[in-house]
Design a protein around this motif. Structure first.
Motif, PDB file in Angstrom:
ATOM      1  N   UNK A 135     -62.159 -30.160 -47.284  1.00  0.00           N
ATOM      2  CA  UNK A 135     -62.044 -29.211 -48.383  1.00  0.00           C
ATOM      3  C   UNK A 135     -61.448 -27.937 -47.786  1.00  0.00           C
ATOM      4  N   UNK A 136     -60.311 -27.511 -48.322  1.00  0.00           N
ATOM      5  CA  UNK A 136     -59.637 -26.311 -47.844  1.00  0.00           C
ATOM      6  C   UNK A 136     -60.059 -25.145 -48.727  1.00  0.00           C
ATOM      7  N   UNK A 137     -60.594 -24.106 -48.087  1.00  0.00           N
ATOM      8  CA  UNK A 137     -61.116 -22.948 -48.800  1.00  0.00           C
ATOM      9  C   UNK A 137     -60.363 -21.689 -48.412  1.00  0.00           C
ATOM     10  N   UNK A 138     -60.237 -20.792 -49.370  1.00  0.00           N
ATOM     11  CA  UNK A 138     -59.689 -19.459 -49.115  1.00  0.00           C
ATOM     12  C   UNK A 138     -60.855 -18.474 -49.097  1.00  0.00           C
ATOM     13  N   UNK A 139     -60.777 -17.500 -48.203  1.00  0.00           N
ATOM     14  CA  UNK A 139     -61.781 -16.442 -48.148  1.00  0.00           C
ATOM     15  C   UNK A 139     -61.244 -15.147 -48.749  1.00  0.00           C
ATOM     16  N   UNK A 140     -60.085 -15.196 -49.338  1.00  0.00           N
ATOM     17  CA  UNK A 140     -59.471 -13.997 -49.917  1.00  0.00           C
ATOM     18  C   UNK A 140     -60.370 -13.412 -50.993  1.00  0.00           C
ATOM     19  N   UNK A 141     -60.485 -12.108 -51.009  1.00  0.00           N
ATOM     20  CA  UNK A 141     -61.274 -11.436 -52.026  1.00  0.00           C
ATOM     21  C   UNK A 141     -62.764 -11.425 -51.755  1.00  0.00           C
ATOM     22  N   UNK A 142     -63.171 -11.867 -50.561  1.00  0.00           N
ATOM     23  CA  UNK A 142     -64.571 -11.789 -50.185  1.00  0.00           C
ATOM     24  C   UNK A 142     -65.417 -12.980 -50.580  1.00  0.00           C
ATOM     25  N   UNK A 143     -64.874 -13.906 -51.359  1.00  0.00           N
ATOM     26  CA  UNK A 143     -65.626 -15.095 -51.735  1.00  0.00           C
ATOM     27  C   UNK A 143     -64.930 -16.330 -51.204  1.00  0.00           C
ATOM     28  N   UNK A 144     -65.424 -17.478 -51.587  1.00  0.00           N
ATOM     29  CA  UNK A 144     -64.801 -18.732 -51.204  1.00  0.00           C
ATOM     30  C   UNK A 144     -64.223 -19.399 -52.443  1.00  0.00           C
ATOM     31  N   UNK A 145     -62.994 -19.871 -52.326  1.00  0.00           N
ATOM     32  CA  UNK A 145     -62.326 -20.538 -53.434  1.00  0.00           C
ATOM     33  C   UNK A 145     -61.679 -21.801 -52.896  1.00  0.00           C
ATOM     34  N   UNK A 146     -61.891 -22.919 -53.587  1.00  0.00           N
ATOM     35  CA  UNK A 146     -61.301 -24.180 -53.167  1.00  0.00           C
ATOM     36  C   UNK A 146     -59.808 -24.165 -53.477  1.00  0.00           C
ATOM     37  N   UNK A 147     -59.002 -24.419 -52.448  1.00  0.00           N
ATOM     38  CA  UNK A 147     -57.547 -24.501 -52.628  1.00  0.00           C
ATOM     39  C   UNK A 147     -57.071 -25.936 -52.746  1.00  0.00           C
ATOM     40  N   UNK A 148     -57.712 -26.821 -51.970  1.00  0.00           N
ATOM     41  CA  UNK A 148     -57.259 -28.219 -51.952  1.00  0.00           C
ATOM     42  C   UNK A 148     -58.371 -29.090 -51.385  1.00  0.00           C
ATOM     43  N   UNK A 149     -58.263 -30.363 -51.710  1.00  0.00           N
ATOM     44  CA  UNK A 149     -59.112 -31.368 -51.103  1.00  0.00           C
ATOM     45  C   UNK A 149     -58.177 -32.388 -50.463  1.00  0.00           C
ATOM     46  N   UNK A 150     -58.324 -32.565 -49.165  1.00  0.00           N
ATOM     47  CA  UNK A 150     -57.466 -33.488 -48.429  1.00  0.00           C
ATOM     48  C   UNK A 150     -58.235 -34.776 -48.187  1.00  0.00           C
ATOM     49  N   UNK A 151     -57.770 -35.880 -48.739  1.00  0.00           N
ATOM     50  CA  UNK A 151     -58.489 -37.136 -48.535  1.00  0.00           C
ATOM     51  C   UNK A 151     -58.356 -37.612 -47.084  1.00  0.00           C
ATOM     52  N   UNK A 152     -59.268 -38.452 -46.687  1.00  0.00           N
ATOM     53  CA  UNK A 152     -59.203 -39.040 -45.348  1.00  0.00           C
ATOM     54  C   UNK A 152     -57.995 -39.964 -45.245  1.00  0.00           C
ATOM     55  N   UNK A 153     -57.358 -40.001 -44.089  1.00  0.00           N
ATOM     56  CA  UNK A 153     -56.229 -40.926 -43.923  1.00  0.00           C
ATOM     57  C   UNK A 153     -56.700 -42.376 -43.869  1.00  0.00           C
TER      58      UNK A 153
END
Length: 153
Positions: A135-153
């Motif tokens: 799960x790719x998260x952004x910390x921008x703005x002081x919180x956590x926001x999900x940007x993407x989910x990368x499935x297992x290869x």
């Protein structure tokens, strides 16, 4: 300033044996050969995407430590807040709060890879992560926001 929160690579089974010991890999559920190949492939993909070198943090379970090392992104370091609470859910809130505090203390532009367990990922993000997924998260703005989910290869 990204957080890549990854569930360890494939380790057949669920949980750990009743008498497992954190400092003894022979008592734990560990990566399969397919899981080792999976971790290496994930690392190759992340390096190709420019995520190396990286600060790599891991739970203290053998399957997460091995996954983190096989990624080849940088020397993994233990972060107890990433330890599984699958067998003892009473620590879930405190560990998740500790992880949030640790993430909040990172430099704004620092990208980290966290190798952990499904329960930890779900507690922080609300998402269920399959083995080897991220799960790719952004910390921008002081919180956590999900940007993407990368499935297992």
């Amino acid at each position: 300033g990204l957080v890549l929160m990854m569930r360890h690579a494939s380790a057949p089974g669920t949980g750990d044996p009743r008498d497992f010991r954190l400092n003894d890999c022979s008592t734990q559920r560990n990566l399969s050969d397919a899981g080792r190949r999976q971790a290496q492939a994930i690392g190759e993909g992340l390096r190709a995407a420019g995520v190396a070198p990286a600060r790599v943090m891991t739970s203290q379970w053998c399957r997460t430590r091995e996954t983190a090392a096989l990624l080849g992104l940088g020397a993994p370091q233990d972060l107890p807040a990433l330890n599984s609470f699958f067998e003892d859910r009473s620590t879930a809130r405190a560990q998740t709060d500790d992880l949030r505090a640790w993430l909040a203390a990172l430099l704004p532009d620092e990208t980290v890879v966290l190798v952990t367990h499904q329960v930890n990922i779900t507690a922080l993000t609300g998402e269920f992560a399959a083995s080897g997924s991220t799960v790719v998260l952004s910390r921008a703005g002081g919180g956590l926001r999900i940007l993407a989910e990368l499935p297992a290869p």
